[in-house]
Design a protein around this motif. Sequence first.
Motif, PDB file in Angstrom:
ATOM      1  N   GLY A   8     -16.522   2.927  -4.472  1.00  0.00           N
ATOM      2  CA  GLY A   8     -16.841   3.497  -3.156  1.00  0.00           C
ATOM      3  C   GLY A   8     -15.783   3.158  -2.119  1.00  0.00           C
ATOM      4  N   MET A   9     -15.310   1.910  -2.153  1.00  0.00           N
ATOM      5  CA  MET A   9     -14.291   1.474  -1.186  1.00  0.00           C
ATOM      6  C   MET A   9     -13.011   2.272  -1.347  1.00  0.00           C
ATOM      7  SD  MET A   9     -14.910  -2.553  -1.704  1.00  0.00           S
ATOM      8  CE  MET A   9     -13.420  -3.153  -0.941  1.00  0.00           C
ATOM      9  N   ARG A  10     -12.615   2.455  -2.602  1.00  0.00           N
ATOM     10  CA  ARG A  10     -11.368   3.183  -2.869  1.00  0.00           C
ATOM     11  C   ARG A  10     -11.510   4.643  -2.429  1.00  0.00           C
ATOM     12  NH1 ARG A  10     -10.436   2.019  -8.223  1.00  0.00           N
ATOM     13  NH2 ARG A  10     -10.716  -0.070  -7.430  1.00  0.00           N
ATOM     14  N   ARG A  11     -12.686   5.221  -2.732  1.00  0.00           N
ATOM     15  CA  ARG A  11     -12.907   6.631  -2.394  1.00  0.00           C
ATOM     16  C   ARG A  11     -12.816   6.850  -0.888  1.00  0.00           C
ATOM     17  NH1 ARG A  11     -18.219   7.189  -4.229  1.00  0.00           N
ATOM     18  NH2 ARG A  11     -18.856   6.678  -2.119  1.00  0.00           N
ATOM     19  N   GLU A  12     -13.352   5.898  -0.121  1.00  0.00           N
ATOM     20  CA  GLU A  12     -13.482   6.153   1.315  1.00  0.00           C
ATOM     21  C   GLU A  12     -12.560   5.315   2.186  1.00  0.00           C
ATOM     22  OE1 GLU A  12     -17.644   6.334   2.433  1.00  0.00           O
ATOM     23  OE2 GLU A  12     -18.117   7.098   0.439  1.00  0.00           O
ATOM     24  N   GLY A  13     -11.782   4.455   1.545  1.00  0.00           N
ATOM     25  CA  GLY A  13     -10.857   3.629   2.320  1.00  0.00           C
ATOM     26  C   GLY A  13     -11.563   2.720   3.318  1.00  0.00           C
ATOM     27  N   LYS A  14     -12.732   2.228   2.936  1.00  0.00           N
ATOM     28  CA  LYS A  14     -13.488   1.334   3.833  1.00  0.00           C
ATOM     29  C   LYS A  14     -13.707  -0.010   3.154  1.00  0.00           C
ATOM     30  CE  LYS A  14     -16.246   4.962   6.017  1.00  0.00           C
ATOM     31  NZ  LYS A  14     -17.545   5.613   5.894  1.00  0.00           N
ATOM     32  N   THR A  15     -14.218  -0.985   3.906  1.00  0.00           N
ATOM     33  CA  THR A  15     -14.534  -2.278   3.300  1.00  0.00           C
ATOM     34  C   THR A  15     -15.884  -2.173   2.583  1.00  0.00           C
ATOM     35  OG1 THR A  15     -15.795  -3.078   5.187  1.00  0.00           O
ATOM     36  CG2 THR A  15     -13.410  -3.472   5.229  1.00  0.00           C
ATOM     37  N   ALA A  16     -16.127  -3.142   1.695  1.00  0.00           N
ATOM     38  CA  ALA A  16     -17.398  -3.152   0.959  1.00  0.00           C
ATOM     39  C   ALA A  16     -18.568  -3.208   1.930  1.00  0.00           C
ATOM     40  CB  ALA A  16     -17.446  -4.356   0.023  1.00  0.00           C
ATOM     41  N   PHE A  17     -18.387  -4.013   2.983  1.00  0.00           N
ATOM     42  CA  PHE A  17     -19.453  -4.163   3.976  1.00  0.00           C
ATOM     43  C   PHE A  17     -19.761  -2.823   4.640  1.00  0.00           C
ATOM     44  CE2 PHE A  17     -20.830  -4.948   8.339  1.00  0.00           C
ATOM     45  CZ  PHE A  17     -21.983  -5.695   8.088  1.00  0.00           C
ATOM     46  N   GLU A  18     -18.693  -2.093   4.999  1.00  0.00           N
ATOM     47  CA  GLU A  18     -18.895  -0.789   5.664  1.00  0.00           C
ATOM     48  C   GLU A  18     -19.584   0.216   4.733  1.00  0.00           C
ATOM     49  OE1 GLU A  18     -15.076  -0.778   8.704  1.00  0.00           O
ATOM     50  OE2 GLU A  18     -14.802  -0.143   6.647  1.00  0.00           O
ATOM     51  N   ILE A  19     -19.147   0.228   3.470  1.00  0.00           N
ATOM     52  CA  ILE A  19     -19.757   1.140   2.488  1.00  0.00           C
ATOM     53  C   ILE A  19     -21.240   0.815   2.343  1.00  0.00           C
ATOM     54  CG2 ILE A  19     -19.822   1.761   0.011  1.00  0.00           C
ATOM     55  CD1 ILE A  19     -17.383   2.913   1.149  1.00  0.00           C
ATOM     56  N   ALA A  20     -21.530  -0.470   2.152  1.00  0.00           N
ATOM     57  CA  ALA A  20     -22.928  -0.880   1.940  1.00  0.00           C
ATOM     58  C   ALA A  20     -23.774  -0.554   3.163  1.00  0.00           C
ATOM     59  CB  ALA A  20     -22.994  -2.378   1.638  1.00  0.00           C
ATOM     60  N   GLU A  21     -23.222  -0.818   4.342  1.00  0.00           N
ATOM     61  CA  GLU A  21     -23.983  -0.591   5.567  1.00  0.00           C
ATOM     62  C   GLU A  21     -24.283   0.907   5.742  1.00  0.00           C
ATOM     63  OE1 GLU A  21     -23.772  -2.591   9.910  1.00  0.00           O
ATOM     64  OE2 GLU A  21     -22.065  -1.366   9.341  1.00  0.00           O
ATOM     65  N   PHE A  22     -23.282   1.729   5.497  1.00  0.00           N
ATOM     66  CA  PHE A  22     -23.438   3.170   5.687  1.00  0.00           C
ATOM     67  C   PHE A  22     -24.481   3.745   4.722  1.00  0.00           C
ATOM     68  CE2 PHE A  22     -22.404   7.574   4.656  1.00  0.00           C
ATOM     69  CZ  PHE A  22     -22.403   8.134   5.929  1.00  0.00           C
ATOM     70  N   TYR A  23     -24.359   3.409   3.424  1.00  0.00           N
ATOM     71  CA  TYR A  23     -25.281   4.014   2.453  1.00  0.00           C
ATOM     72  C   TYR A  23     -26.671   3.371   2.477  1.00  0.00           C
ATOM     73  CZ  TYR A  23     -21.418   6.845   0.967  1.00  0.00           C
ATOM     74  OH  TYR A  23     -20.400   7.749   0.970  1.00  0.00           O
ATOM     75  N   THR A  24     -26.747   2.125   2.952  1.00  0.00           N
ATOM     76  CA  THR A  24     -28.079   1.531   3.117  1.00  0.00           C
ATOM     77  C   THR A  24     -28.806   2.256   4.246  1.00  0.00           C
ATOM     78  OG1 THR A  24     -27.272  -0.622   2.372  1.00  0.00           O
ATOM     79  CG2 THR A  24     -29.367  -0.618   3.541  1.00  0.00           C
ATOM     80  N   ALA A  25     -28.081   2.553   5.329  1.00  0.00           N
ATOM     81  CA  ALA A  25     -28.695   3.284   6.455  1.00  0.00           C
ATOM     82  C   ALA A  25     -29.126   4.683   5.994  1.00  0.00           C
ATOM     83  CB  ALA A  25     -27.714   3.374   7.625  1.00  0.00           C
ATOM     84  N   ALA A  26     -28.289   5.343   5.170  1.00  0.00           N
ATOM     85  CA  ALA A  26     -28.637   6.686   4.671  1.00  0.00           C
ATOM     86  C   ALA A  26     -29.888   6.596   3.800  1.00  0.00           C
ATOM     87  CB  ALA A  26     -27.472   7.258   3.862  1.00  0.00           C
ATOM     88  N   PHE A  27     -29.966   5.537   3.012  1.00  0.00           N
ATOM     89  CA  PHE A  27     -31.137   5.331   2.140  1.00  0.00           C
ATOM     90  C   PHE A  27     -32.401   5.147   2.981  1.00  0.00           C
ATOM     91  CE2 PHE A  27     -33.733   2.088  -0.189  1.00  0.00           C
ATOM     92  CZ  PHE A  27     -34.202   2.942  -1.178  1.00  0.00           C
ATOM     93  N   MET A  28     -32.303   4.328   4.023  1.00  0.00           N
ATOM     94  CA  MET A  28     -33.466   4.072   4.887  1.00  0.00           C
ATOM     95  C   MET A  28     -33.924   5.366   5.565  1.00  0.00           C
ATOM     96  SD  MET A  28     -34.317   0.998   4.503  1.00  0.00           S
ATOM     97  CE  MET A  28     -33.609  -0.365   3.588  1.00  0.00           C
ATOM     98  N   ARG A  29     -32.962   6.193   5.935  1.00  0.00           N
ATOM     99  CA  ARG A  29     -33.309   7.473   6.568  1.00  0.00           C
ATOM    100  C   ARG A  29     -34.071   8.361   5.581  1.00  0.00           C
ATOM    101  NH1 ARG A  29     -28.476   8.542   8.611  1.00  0.00           N
ATOM    102  NH2 ARG A  29     -27.852   9.972   6.987  1.00  0.00           N
ATOM    103  N   ASP A  30     -33.624   8.363   4.311  1.00  0.00           N
ATOM    104  CA  ASP A  30     -34.316   9.160   3.292  1.00  0.00           C
ATOM    105  C   ASP A  30     -35.736   8.639   3.061  1.00  0.00           C
ATOM    106  OD1 ASP A  30     -32.223  10.855   2.978  1.00  0.00           O
ATOM    107  OD2 ASP A  30     -31.458   9.944   1.134  1.00  0.00           O
ATOM    108  N   LEU A  31     -35.889   7.322   3.061  1.00  0.00           N
ATOM    109  CA  LEU A  31     -37.235   6.749   2.883  1.00  0.00           C
ATOM    110  C   LEU A  31     -38.158   7.245   3.989  1.00  0.00           C
ATOM    111  CD1 LEU A  31     -36.650   2.979   1.941  1.00  0.00           C
ATOM    112  CD2 LEU A  31     -36.952   4.927   0.424  1.00  0.00           C
ATOM    113  N   GLU A  32     -37.655   7.213   5.211  1.00  0.00           N
ATOM    114  CA  GLU A  32     -38.438   7.635   6.375  1.00  0.00           C
ATOM    115  C   GLU A  32     -38.790   9.123   6.256  1.00  0.00           C
ATOM    116  OE1 GLU A  32     -39.817   6.676   9.102  1.00  0.00           O
ATOM    117  OE2 GLU A  32     -39.844   8.591  10.194  1.00  0.00           O
ATOM    118  N   ARG A  33     -37.816   9.941   5.831  1.00  0.00           N
ATOM    119  CA  ARG A  33     -38.070  11.383   5.741  1.00  0.00           C
ATOM    120  C   ARG A  33     -39.095  11.710   4.662  1.00  0.00           C
ATOM    121  NH1 ARG A  33     -32.194  14.143   6.829  1.00  0.00           N
ATOM    122  NH2 ARG A  33     -31.454  12.892   5.116  1.00  0.00           N
TER     123      ARG A  33
END
Length: 456
Positions: A87-112
């Motif tokens: 994921g980091m290589r694909r998006e040029g971000k840090t592991a923390f940023e990748i995890a934070e972004f997709y965890t937030a997306a996951f939480m949004r899906d749970l809510e929906r």
Amino acid sequence: MLRFYNTLTRNKEELRPIHEGKVGLYSCGPTVYWFAHIGNMRSFLFADILRRTLELNGLEVKMVMNITDVGHLTGDADEGEDKMLVGMRREGKTAFEIAEFYTAAFMRDLERLNIKQANLYPKATAHIPEQIAMVEALEKNGFTYRTSDGIYFDTSRLSTYGALCGQKAAEKLAGARVEMGEKRHATDFALWKFSPTDVQREMEWDSPWGKGFPGWHIECSAMSTKYLDAPFDIHTGGIDHIAVHHENELAQTKGALGVLEANIWMHNEFLTVNDGKMSKSLGNLYTIEELVEKGYDPLAFRFLALGAHYRSKLNFSFEALEGAQNALRKLRDIVRSWEAPAVGCAQFESRFLEAINDDLNTPQALAILWEMVDSEYSTGAKARTLLWMDHVLGLRLDECVGKPIEVPDEVARLVKEREEARRQKDWTLSDELRARVEALGFIIEDANGHSNIRKL
Ligand code: AMP
Ligand code: ZN
């Protein structure tokens, strides 16, 4: 009585909570290197229905779901790359940023999808010391060996290995075509992997064995037993986890703590597309976000999932989703004119409970719901029972029961104009006005010379 199919014993068993009135539930969560797809969401919906059913029966549930943000390699047999690094290589971000972004997306899906929040979402990276301690315990108990690339679990040392997937370890070994490397047995697996010596790895930690990172399975043993104590009552996940991830998790906890990790192991079948696997390369992997972009209500996906038993395959298609959305809309329309909840319909409630308590028979529970909706009971009685059923179904029916649609003035005006255009047989104008009404979130249905207005 609550009965669930236990993969470990291959039997439907009565749930006997370890602590009276309480249930400890651990569900394998997402690997946050990419969006969760609708197959993953089926797994989380299943866990949610389970949790809601336990609660409907008056049990207090403590639910823990892990967030995998390190250690999950792209292959199950300890091969491939760490998914987070991909994921980091694909998006040029840090592991923390990748995890934070997709965890937030996951939480949004749970809510929906109206999936209730777990009590805890522990992250693998926040529990490295606990994972190291567990590997140390395994080492002390004689279950490990060292190779040039890591510390491995010796599956031949545990007589119960293979209990979950039902194959004897020896058979698996004979049939498996896995990259052995320096492993002693094909079923052995990594507990701790060493960082490569030539390059600095972006996610690595010090350990008694040198710099490295944990194997994928150890996080679930360490975090489930930290927050729920072992043994706990129920562990869930998708069927793909039975043979490797859960078998290994069970082995680690047994080897380190000497106990059975969880009494009941429950697994959901797959969501398929065109009766096959969903995959990015086949272009048939959808996310909840994509369904929303195509104009679907996420709860229509929840309704679709409820229509299949969690242990049956569910084939996804847009026709099926459309059908589920129409059925849900029909239900919402019917209940809008109902009276305020009164005394419920006892016979339907007991039949619903019987169905859902029998290994979560949601298709039957839905059939009972429709029978109740069509029954002769007063709408007030039906309203009460429907809302009670919705504690498990989670379709947010409280937003519709007894709440007629409030049509904004502008929509009402456009509908009137359209009726006039139809009287003049000006079909072009009529279609144009229908489109404007839809853009405002309402649908017009022509019925016996008048217009019914529904929410989109
Ligand atoms: P992962 O993020 O890959 O660990 O997957 C999260 C959960 O989704 C796991 O419990 C998997 O077993 C489950 N899962 C993965 N693919 C599917 C699918 N197509 N249908 C149902 N469950 C799935
Ligand atoms: Zn897990």
